[in-house]
Enzyme design. Sequence first.
Site, PDB file in Angstrom:
ATOM      1  N   HIS A  43      -5.742  53.908  -1.497  1.00  0.00           N
ATOM      2  CA  HIS A  43      -5.043  53.568  -0.250  1.00  0.00           C
ATOM      3  C   HIS A  43      -5.323  52.102   0.063  1.00  0.00           C
ATOM      4  O   HIS A  43      -6.204  51.783   0.859  1.00  0.00           O
ATOM      5  CB  HIS A  43      -5.534  54.461   0.883  1.00  0.00           C
ATOM      6  CG  HIS A  43      -4.732  54.343   2.150  1.00  0.00           C
ATOM      7  ND1 HIS A  43      -4.504  55.416   2.981  1.00  0.00           N
ATOM      8  CD2 HIS A  43      -4.129  53.284   2.740  1.00  0.00           C
ATOM      9  CE1 HIS A  43      -3.788  55.017   4.031  1.00  0.00           C
ATOM     10  NE2 HIS A  43      -3.555  53.719   3.896  1.00  0.00           N
ATOM     11  N   GLU A  70      -1.216  55.538  -1.650  1.00  0.00           N
ATOM     12  CA  GLU A  70      -0.805  55.885  -0.300  1.00  0.00           C
ATOM     13  C   GLU A  70      -0.982  54.699   0.640  1.00  0.00           C
ATOM     14  O   GLU A  70      -1.817  53.816   0.405  1.00  0.00           O
ATOM     15  CB  GLU A  70      -1.591  57.093   0.217  1.00  0.00           C
ATOM     16  CG  GLU A  70      -3.094  56.906   0.294  1.00  0.00           C
ATOM     17  CD  GLU A  70      -3.807  58.155   0.774  1.00  0.00           C
ATOM     18  OE1 GLU A  70      -3.305  59.271   0.526  1.00  0.00           O
ATOM     19  OE2 GLU A  70      -4.869  58.009   1.413  1.00  0.00           O
ATOM     20  N   HIS A 190      -7.440  64.969   4.108  1.00  0.00           N
ATOM     21  CA  HIS A 190      -8.198  64.356   5.187  1.00  0.00           C
ATOM     22  C   HIS A 190      -9.259  65.334   5.693  1.00  0.00           C
ATOM     23  O   HIS A 190      -8.953  66.358   6.275  1.00  0.00           O
ATOM     24  CB  HIS A 190      -7.322  63.909   6.360  1.00  0.00           C
ATOM     25  CG  HIS A 190      -7.954  62.773   7.137  1.00  0.00           C
ATOM     26  ND1 HIS A 190      -7.675  61.446   6.883  1.00  0.00           N
ATOM     27  CD2 HIS A 190      -8.889  62.771   8.115  1.00  0.00           C
ATOM     28  CE1 HIS A 190      -8.390  60.682   7.688  1.00  0.00           C
ATOM     29  NE2 HIS A 190      -9.140  61.467   8.440  1.00  0.00           N
TER      30      HIS A 190
END
Length: 238
Positions: A43, A70, A190
């Site tokens: 990310h 991401e 997450h």
Amino acid sequence: MTRLSVNINKVATIRNARGGNNPDVIKVAQDCERFGAEGITVHPRPDERHIRYADVRALKQVVTTEFNIEGNPVDGFMNLVLEVKPDQATLVPDAIDAITSNAGWNTIAHKDYLTEVIATLKKEGIRTSIFVDPIEEMVEGAAAVGADRVELYTEPYAVNFKQNPAEAIAAYQKAAKRAKALGLGLNAGHDLDLENLRYFSEHIEGLDEVSIGHALICDALYYGLENTIRLYRRQLEK
């Protein structure tokens, strides 16, 4: 079986704290694959405080499993993704100064924007996933803008899991069922960890992939990276 994609951002955070190249992010990614990870997630953020754009380019050359990038599809991110062409791009609506992702897209309010972004990515053969809260309308919005998958934002599940697992997962079951009915692939991520992952996996039908970084890297400090990846994969076994 649900695929385990290891997010290696925290490895880059440790490296950047000292400078130099220890730990070596590229080697860690290769080791994760060797130890059983079925994907690598990064990310990159605009300030490059952990994964750097140069890391993403280097990882593209060595990752042999599924490579997932991401982030918020601002110009810099889009240019990088279109250059690297990962297997999957996961669109996350995080602010530039966000410590970590903390909400999913409003796929209805941002319909036009997401439609344009996804069309650009899919034109290059990149599978697209949209980070969403476990709300059926947001899942429907993801399908409407042309996404291939949704990634369910699981922090609320993780927070409420200890108090009432069945209640914590209820909204996710509804969202997952709606996603599958619409022909969408299903990811999640997450705050999933060794305590709550098995329950989530067993109660969400059709779960294609989980992306786990922070908890997995923390566990690796105690158990070692190879053993930790095996422990996480074991939670996903049916």
